[in-house]
Design a protein around this motif. Structure first.
Motif, mmCIF file in Angstrom:
data_model
loop_
_atom_site.group_PDB
_atom_site.id
_atom_site.type_symbol
_atom_site.label_atom_id
_atom_site.label_comp_id
_atom_site.label_asym_id
_atom_site.label_seq_id
_atom_site.Cartn_x
_atom_site.Cartn_y
_atom_site.Cartn_z
ATOM 1 N N HIS A 144 -6.281 -23.682 8.221
ATOM 2 C CA HIS A 144 -5.405 -24.256 7.190
ATOM 3 C C HIS A 144 -5.950 -25.542 6.595
ATOM 4 O O HIS A 144 -5.233 -26.520 6.437
ATOM 5 C CB HIS A 144 -3.990 -24.506 7.753
ATOM 6 N N GLN A 145 -7.218 -25.537 6.273
ATOM 7 C CA GLN A 145 -7.843 -26.742 5.740
ATOM 8 C C GLN A 145 -7.774 -26.768 4.208
ATOM 9 O O GLN A 145 -7.947 -25.739 3.565
ATOM 10 C CB GLN A 145 -9.328 -26.788 6.153
ATOM 11 N N THR A 146 -7.561 -27.943 3.658
ATOM 12 C CA THR A 146 -7.644 -28.080 2.208
ATOM 13 C C THR A 146 -9.112 -28.272 1.836
ATOM 14 O O THR A 146 -9.920 -28.689 2.670
ATOM 15 C CB THR A 146 -6.861 -29.313 1.707
ATOM 16 N N PRO A 175 -10.731 -22.499 4.827
ATOM 17 C CA PRO A 175 -9.882 -23.059 3.776
ATOM 18 C C PRO A 175 -8.654 -22.180 3.539
ATOM 19 O O PRO A 175 -8.645 -21.014 3.906
ATOM 20 C CB PRO A 175 -10.793 -23.033 2.548
ATOM 21 N N ARG A 207 -0.576 -26.923 -2.056
ATOM 22 C CA ARG A 207 -1.238 -26.076 -1.057
ATOM 23 C C ARG A 207 -1.196 -24.588 -1.420
ATOM 24 O O ARG A 207 -1.872 -23.780 -0.791
ATOM 25 C CB ARG A 207 -0.615 -26.285 0.328
#
Lengths: 130, 554
Positions: free
Chosen positions: A41-43, A12, B125
């Motif tokens: 780069h995961q949400t 994450p 983000r």
């Protein structure tokens, strides 16, 4: 024969430190588990979604950017929302001891710090999920 | 006479080998940390065909194996440059003043992940990441605060920034410009090494092709307008941290460097117009002699190729100048004070290898960002090496050692093997797309982990000499959650206070240029000057360039 444990190894957040995640993924696979790696780069949404889709037993989060207090609870919450709280969440990274306690009180099953022997992770997963 | 000496030598060596074979060795894995075999003894036979002038030369002379400057540390010490950044620009500004007051001689900015990935602090983000592992910089306003009270014509600044390097450089240049300092008076470094991002550090934004275009735009702009700026810091550090061996670090880094040189030439630039401003960045890892050989081999390979393959004429194009950082991945959370000692050995190898600049890690970095005390000890470690140990007195003191020279040559040969393999794959970008580097590094990392777990390799305090019950007694730096809130508000204020019509016009101009062939740097500078945020500039470029995605594999 015991059923194969299915693990989602996930990264994450925005940092790209994937050495630990990949080493652990390799070790779990060599220990006979079914391992799915999300990539970088995961949400939290992407990770929770993948965990449900892949019907895993457990999610292992690797986080070294300092965002652990945001990411872990968010993923647990999203799993709950999707009625998938049976999927447990463990993890590791650069996480100070007092944050480990906080994370455990938020429902994180186990936090492994730097220098962990991968056999300890394997042992833990087998105990809990086999 | 000579024959008699040779006979004596052979006889003595034979006797040694016999005795050696007859003795029992300890049950230890006598290989380097990169699992390279090492002989128990090196002799004149191992350096037999060493040609001093051809292979070593004098310091400041081709092929620069012994160092890039004739005076080395007698002229000046390496730059003591501690990488630092956290929280808001104001927090980090205070740390910079602290470091400068304690004798640090250059600045080095660590940015937070949103800045590195091109997101503003109020982007979704960025949630939970603002100011965490570096300082948050959203616009020129933040950069002005970051360097408040620091004279940019007197200090050099290194910025560890890659995909958005052009933007952060623009913020920096505008900060100086607004104080009346000319672009040509400012010196420093942007990392700007996107190839190693795809390979190891994994902080990319755009796909390789437009990324390389931005880089050649920076090369061209800086050689005309910012002549004292190091435009790319070709970095092996992250490759090594991701788990590579020493040879892989050496080979992949230099391969990246040559790829930039080729890109510059392909963009129509004269190699000597930009090559003197390329610098390098290596890791100082555990294996003392292997590291020293690595730095020496790097200088020799670079000089040879720049001269013979790329036809560089300017002697400065042949110099491999490098920054070094001690290996973060070797630090242990267990008995963290031991990290001071590890770091000292690593730093010493960098100095004996002729580094131009050095960062020493702090003992607490496996736990959090470093506290002030930990940073001071790390800086003192360098000062001790420079001022107390005497190693600065003589240049390249290990030259001529049978072992060091043999190892230097071996590393050069193994790097050349890798260059051939990369060429066969179609060059660096193609090799990245095929996952070549990523798999090589991943495999090396996993092999090392297994070696540690089988205790073939020792980590003191982790798999040997552990403590039963360990209380960590060092204070940790905490980043207050308020930082994120403050920084979100700050960027919103910037958007309200600036001339938003001008912002839209400049962003539109940048977009048009990105779709064409003009150099983007002047346009990015105009965007920076009117307080466009980093996220806005990146957003415009993403529309034209798209985003990179790596296929996940392990």
């Amino acid at each position: 024969m015991a059923k194969k444990i299915r693990v989602l190894v996930a990264k994450p957040g925005l940092d790209g430190h994937d050495r630990g995640a990949k080493v652990v993924a390799n070790a779990l696979r060599d220990a006979g588990m079914e391992v799915i790696y999300t990539g970088l780069h995961q949400t939290p949404e992407m990770i929770a979604e993948a965990a449900v889709q892949e019907d895993v037993d457990v999610v292992g989060l690797s986080i070294l950017s300092g965002a652990h207090l945001t990411m872990f609870p968010r993923i647990i919450e999203l799993l709950k929302k999707q009625e998938a709280e049976h999927i447990k969440v463990f993890g590791g990274g650069i996480i100070p001891a007092e944050d480990v306690e906080k994370l455990e009180s938020m429902g994180v099953a186990k936090v492994f710090g730097p220098g962990t022997d991968t056999r300890d992770i394997i042992k833990y997963l087998k105990q809990e999920f086999e | 006479m000579k024959e008699e000496k040779d006979r004596q030598y052979s006889k003595a060596k034979e006797k040694f080998l016999e005795t050696f074979e007859g003795c029992s060795a300890q049950d230890i894995d006598f290989t380097t940390v990169s699992a390279e075999p090492v002989e128990p003894l090196y002799t004149p036979d191992d350096a037999e065909d060493l040609d001093y002038t051809r292979d070593l030369g004098f310091p400041g002379q081709y092929p620069f194996t012994r160092g890039v400057y004739p005076t080395m540390y007698r002229g000046r010490f390496w730059t003591m440059r501690q990488f630092s950044g956290f929280g808001t620009p104001r927090d980090t500004n205070e740390r910079y003043h602290f470091l400068l007051d304690h004798g640090q001689t250059g600045l080095s900015v660590a940015f937070d992940m949103p800045t590195i990935m091109g997101y503003d602090s109020d982007h979704l983000r960025s949630l939970g990441e603002v100011g965490k592992c570096g300082v948050a910089i959203d616009s020129l306003r933040d950069m002005e605060i970051l360097f408040d009270g620091i004279d940019l014509s007197k200090i050099t600044t290194s910025m560890t920034i890659n995909a958005p390097a052009s933007i952060l450089l623009a913020f920096y240049l505008c900060t100086g410009d607004k104080k009346g300092i000319g672009f040509d008076e400012m010196g420093g470094t942007i990392q700007n090494d996107i190839l190693k991002e795809y390979i190891a550090q994994k902080s990319w934004i755009f796909p390789p092709e437009p990324s390389m275009r931005i880089i050649t735009d920076i090369l061209a702009f800086c050689s005309d307008h910012v002549p004292k700026w190091n435009t790319i810091s070709i970095s092996g550090y992250h490759i090594r941290e991701a788990g590579s061996t020493a040879v892989q670090e050496l080979a992949f880094t230099l391969a990246d460097g040559f790829a930039y040189v080729e890109a510059g030439i392909a963009a129509g630039l004269d190699v000597d117009s930009f090559a003197p401003r390329l610098s390098h960045f290596f890791n100082a890892h555990l294996d003392f002699f292997e590291e020293i050989a690595k730095y020496r081999a790097a200088r020799r390979i670079w000089a040879k190729r720049m001269k013979h393959k790329y036809g560089a004429k300017d002697p400065r194009s042949l110099l491999l100048r490098f920054h070094t950082q001690t290996a973060g991945c070797t630090l242990t959370a267990q008995q963290p004070e031991n990290n001071i000692v590890r770091t000292a050995f690593q730093a010493l190898s960098a100095v004996l290898g002729g580094t131009q600049s050095l960062h020493t890690n702090s003992m607490d970095e496996t736990l959090a960002l470093p506290s002030e005390k930990a940073v001071r000890i790390a800086l003192r470690t360098q000062q001790l090496i420079a001022e107390e140990t005497g190693v600065i007195n003589t240049i390249d003191p290990l030259a001529g050692s049978y072992f060091i020279e043999a190892k230097t040559r071996e590393m050069e040969e193994k790097a050349e093997d890798y260059f051939r393999r990369i060429d066969e794959l179609g060059g660096v970008v193609k090799a990245i797309e095929k996952g070549f580097f990523q798999k090589e590094i991943g495999r090396a990392a996993y092999e090392y982990q297994k070696a540690v777990e089988k205790r073939r390799k020792t980590i003191v305090g982790v798999n040997k000499f552990q403590l039963e019950k360990e209380e960590i007694e060092i204070p940790l730096l905490k980043i207050d959650e308020q930082v994120e809130i403050d920084q979100r508000n700050a960027v919103r204020n910037v958007r309200e206070e600036r001339d938003n019509d001008k912002v839209s016009r400049e962003l539109e101009r940048l977009k048009v240029a990105a779709a064409g062939n003009d150099n983007l740097m002047p346009l990015i500078l105009e965007c920076a000057r009117c307080y466009c945020t980093e996220g806005e500039i990146i957003g415009v470029l993403k529309e034209i360039f798209g985003e990179y995605e790596e296929p996940p594999f392990f």
